[in-house]
Design an enzyme around this catalytic site. Structure first.
Site, PDB file in Angstrom:
ATOM      1  N   LYS A  38      -7.039   4.984   7.481  1.00 37.90           N
ATOM      2  CA  LYS A  38      -7.891   3.936   6.893  1.00 37.90           C
ATOM      3  C   LYS A  38      -8.613   3.186   8.013  1.00 37.90           C
ATOM      4  O   LYS A  38      -8.022   2.920   9.063  1.00 37.90           O
ATOM      5  CB  LYS A  38      -7.023   2.983   6.078  1.00 37.90           C
ATOM      6  CG  LYS A  38      -7.795   1.972   5.244  1.00 37.90           C
ATOM      7  CD  LYS A  38      -6.818   1.119   4.425  1.00 37.90           C
ATOM      8  CE  LYS A  38      -7.541   0.131   3.521  1.00 37.90           C
ATOM      9  NZ  LYS A  38      -6.590  -0.703   2.746  1.00 37.90           N
TER      10      LYS A  38
ATOM     11  N   SER B 140      -7.684  -0.895  -2.140  1.00 35.95           N
ATOM     12  CA  SER B 140      -8.765  -0.713  -1.202  1.00 35.95           C
ATOM     13  C   SER B 140      -8.676   0.565  -0.374  1.00 35.95           C
ATOM     14  O   SER B 140      -9.680   0.981   0.206  1.00 35.95           O
ATOM     15  CB  SER B 140      -8.834  -1.908  -0.256  1.00 35.95           C
ATOM     16  OG  SER B 140      -7.668  -1.967   0.539  1.00 35.95           O
TER      17      SER B 140
ATOM     18  N   SER C 243      -3.032  -1.843  -2.564  1.00 33.25           N
ATOM     19  CA  SER C 243      -4.104  -1.026  -1.983  1.00 33.25           C
ATOM     20  C   SER C 243      -3.711   0.372  -1.528  1.00 33.25           C
ATOM     21  O   SER C 243      -4.593   1.171  -1.200  1.00 33.25           O
ATOM     22  CB  SER C 243      -4.744  -1.767  -0.806  1.00 33.25           C
ATOM     23  OG  SER C 243      -5.597  -2.771  -1.273  1.00 33.25           O
TER      24      SER C 243
END
Lengths: 95, 491
Positions: B79, B154, B178
């Site tokens: 990420k 996210s 997330s």
């Protein structure tokens, strides 16, 4: 709790963010909706409840007072938008 | 052998057994990115050059017998809020668009020491603030199962990359769901560890008391293997814990039955407005499988669910308003082109550099911390946090595991959530309390809805009971095949 345009301008200034007219209006509307939604917490009786910051008992973390290298200055400055070989550069703050 | 369909552990095993090499595994993932990368938009940066070089080095070390970790040679997607030395790290924000860290996050150091090959940096909601991956400055990620839908967020890029076979495993971060919610929307397995288990050093902070890095993978075994690599005390993160949990992978693989396990099914998670009936049914079926495996399942009362989202947004926004003050156009990232004095430089840079959702949360956080409102909002939220932790602790005196849907519904259509932000916030209703109480939680695929979109089941354990959570997920995955299904991406 009513979110007013003045309040939005006030917190925006505290946050060092400027909003134009349209986004100020959007922010007023959306912040108002979120704050209103948060009022649901008032239904929960929290009298006498100690606020909790950390789920584990966190205490100060101590380490040996030993000298160790920190990050090289040139590496740190390499990411700056403006720098001399020694420092970050910002607009003059003292006349 | 379809290389991209192998799990991370299978990939590493094939490399050890010399039926595959680390460079071949990498090329297979890069090829998949070449084929469907543009359609899915799971990556912000693909570092093919560095990865190829690294895969060669890793292969040599594996052959020399120096690298023996269960993940040696495996390509890993990361990420884009986790700092990677020499590889651009943007947090999906304009303000960090040209930020290239000169250091690695602790998890990256540990991954590299274990012989993993970082393949690229994954798309996400800007500064991890969102539940759909649509607020990225670099455009939304699409759900590989249906490109007209969101992948969740996210960590939507990380989940989509694993689902679209563009990486066997990924690292995400979870502040309010997330990792688990995008894993659920994309039909993959995502694990959020106990707070403090994994070092946050080098993770660009959103809400420091809630943030935790964790794996997104094809199954629970891969998550356990990744946890074995990344967890552990780190002096550079004052909240990281010293705990020896032994090899999670060994513990998890040894879990065959769930005999004696007490599983709680919170009634409020199965009957509420906005909950998709097929989601509830699929998770109830998972409960049935756990019973078959020997667990005792019992319905319980979880009466605080209405309070978790407001408390979460107050705490997270407050911490974000403080954490994001470091982005001011001085030390890193972008600076506005035109400005007057120093305050003007801050204001112009932040106004141009942050997107709307980030600005909203900074303003909200500043408001709840400001003089006159602090007690009514921030202090109140921390009291609610105390109550939530206490209720969970009481529940875990009687149960080993809590089973819920990961999200109330499957992935929404792109754009729908942006039009109704409060509705988007509610998609995290089953996941945020886990962060508030610092608990470990996993999402595993447990079915599909009528439109063919994946459904996720969430298992929650008491703090530090990672082996219980991952073990239960492993046992269920032995009896189901939802986690082995992959979408056909229509590029």
């Amino acid at each position: 709790m009513q979110i007013t345009r003045e309040l939005v301008e006030y917190v925006a200034d505290l946050s060092r963010i400027c909003l134009d007219g349209a986004s100020e209006e959007k922010m007023e509307r959306e912040l108002g909706a979120v704050i209103e939604y948060m009022e649901v917490l008032n239904a929960l009786d929290t009298d006498g409840v100690e606020p909790l910051s950390h789920v584990f008992q966190v205490t100060n973390v101590m380490r040996e007072d030993a000298v160790a290298p920190s990050s090289p200055r040139e590496d740190i400055l390499a990411g700056a938008p403006e720098a001399t070989g020694q420092t970050f550069v910002v607009p003059r703050t003292l006349e | 052998m379809e290389i991209t369909k192998l799990t991370a552990l299978q990939t590493a095993a094939a490399i050890r057994q010399k039926t595959l090499t680390a460079p071949e595994a990498l090329e297979a993932s890069l090829e998949a990115i070449g084929a469907t990368g543009e359609a899915v938009n799971a990556y912000i940066t693909v570092c093919a050059g560095q990865a190829r070089e690294r895969a060669q080095q890793v292969q040599a070390k594996i052959e020399a017998g120096v690298l023996t970790s269960p993940l040696a040679g495996v390509p890993v997607a990361v990420k884009d809020n986790i700092c990677t030395k020499g590889v651009r790290t943007t947090c999906a924000s304009k303000i960090l668009g040209d930020f290239t860290p000169f250091y690695n996050a602790t998890v990256i150091e540990r991954l590299e020491a274990a012989g993993a090959v970082i393949i690229g940096k994954c798309n996400m909601d800007e500064f991890a603030m969102g539940s759909t991956s649509e607020t990225s400055y670099y455009g939304p990620t699409k759900n590989p199962w249906d490109l007209s839908r969101v992948p969740g967020g996210s960590s939507g890029g990380a989940a989509a990359a694993v689902a679209a076979l563009q990486a066997p495993i990924a690292l995400g971060s979870d502040t309010g769901g997330s990792i688990r919610q995008p894993a659920s929307y994309c039909g993959v397995t995502g694990f959020k560890p106990t707070y403090g288990t994994v070092s946050r050093y080098g993770l660009i902070a959103y809400a420091s008391s809630l943030d935790q890095i964790g794996p997104i993978a094809r199954d629970a075994d891969d998550c356990a293997a990744m946890m074995d690599v990344i967890r552990g005390k780190d002096d550079r993160d004052g909240t990281s814990l010293t705990v020896d949990q032994g090899s999670l992978l060994d513990a998890v693989r040894a879990t065959e039955s769930l005999k004696g396990m007490r599983v709680a099914l919170p009634a409020q998670c199965f009957e509420r407005e906005g909950l998709d009936g097929r989601v509830a049914d699929a998770v109830r079926t998972t409960a049935g499988i756990m019973e078959e495996l020997g667990a005792q399942v019992q319905t319980v009362d979880l009466d605080f669910l209405d309070y978790v989202i407001p408390a979460y947004y107050i705490i997270a926004a407050a911490e974000a308003s403080s954490n994001l003050s470091r982005f001011d156009g001085v030390k890193y990232g972008m600076r506005a082109e035109e400005y007057g004095d120093l305050t003007d430089l801050y204001k112009k840079t932040r106004s141009e550099g942050f997107g709307d959702e980030v600005k909203k949360r900074i303003l909200l956080g500043t408001f709840v911390l400001s003089s006159g409102y602090y007690d009514a909002y921030y202090r109140k939220a921390l009291q609610v946090k105390a109550i939530i932790k206490e209720r969970f602790d009481r529940l875990f005196e009687r149960f080993d595991l809590i089973l819920t849907p990961t999200a109330p519904a499957t992935a929404p259509i792109l754009g729908e959530s942006l039009a109704d932000p409060l509705k988007m916030y509610l998609s995290d209703i089953f996941t945020v309390s886990v962060n508030i109480a610092g608990l470990p939680g996993i999402s595993i695929p447990c079915g599909f809805d009528g439109a063919g979109m994946p459904i996720g089941a969430q298992m929650i354990g008491q703090r530090l009971q990672e082996a219980t959570v991952l073990g239960a997920a492993h046992a269920v995955q032995r009896l189901t095949d939802y986690h082995t299904r992959t979408p056909e991406v229509k590029a």
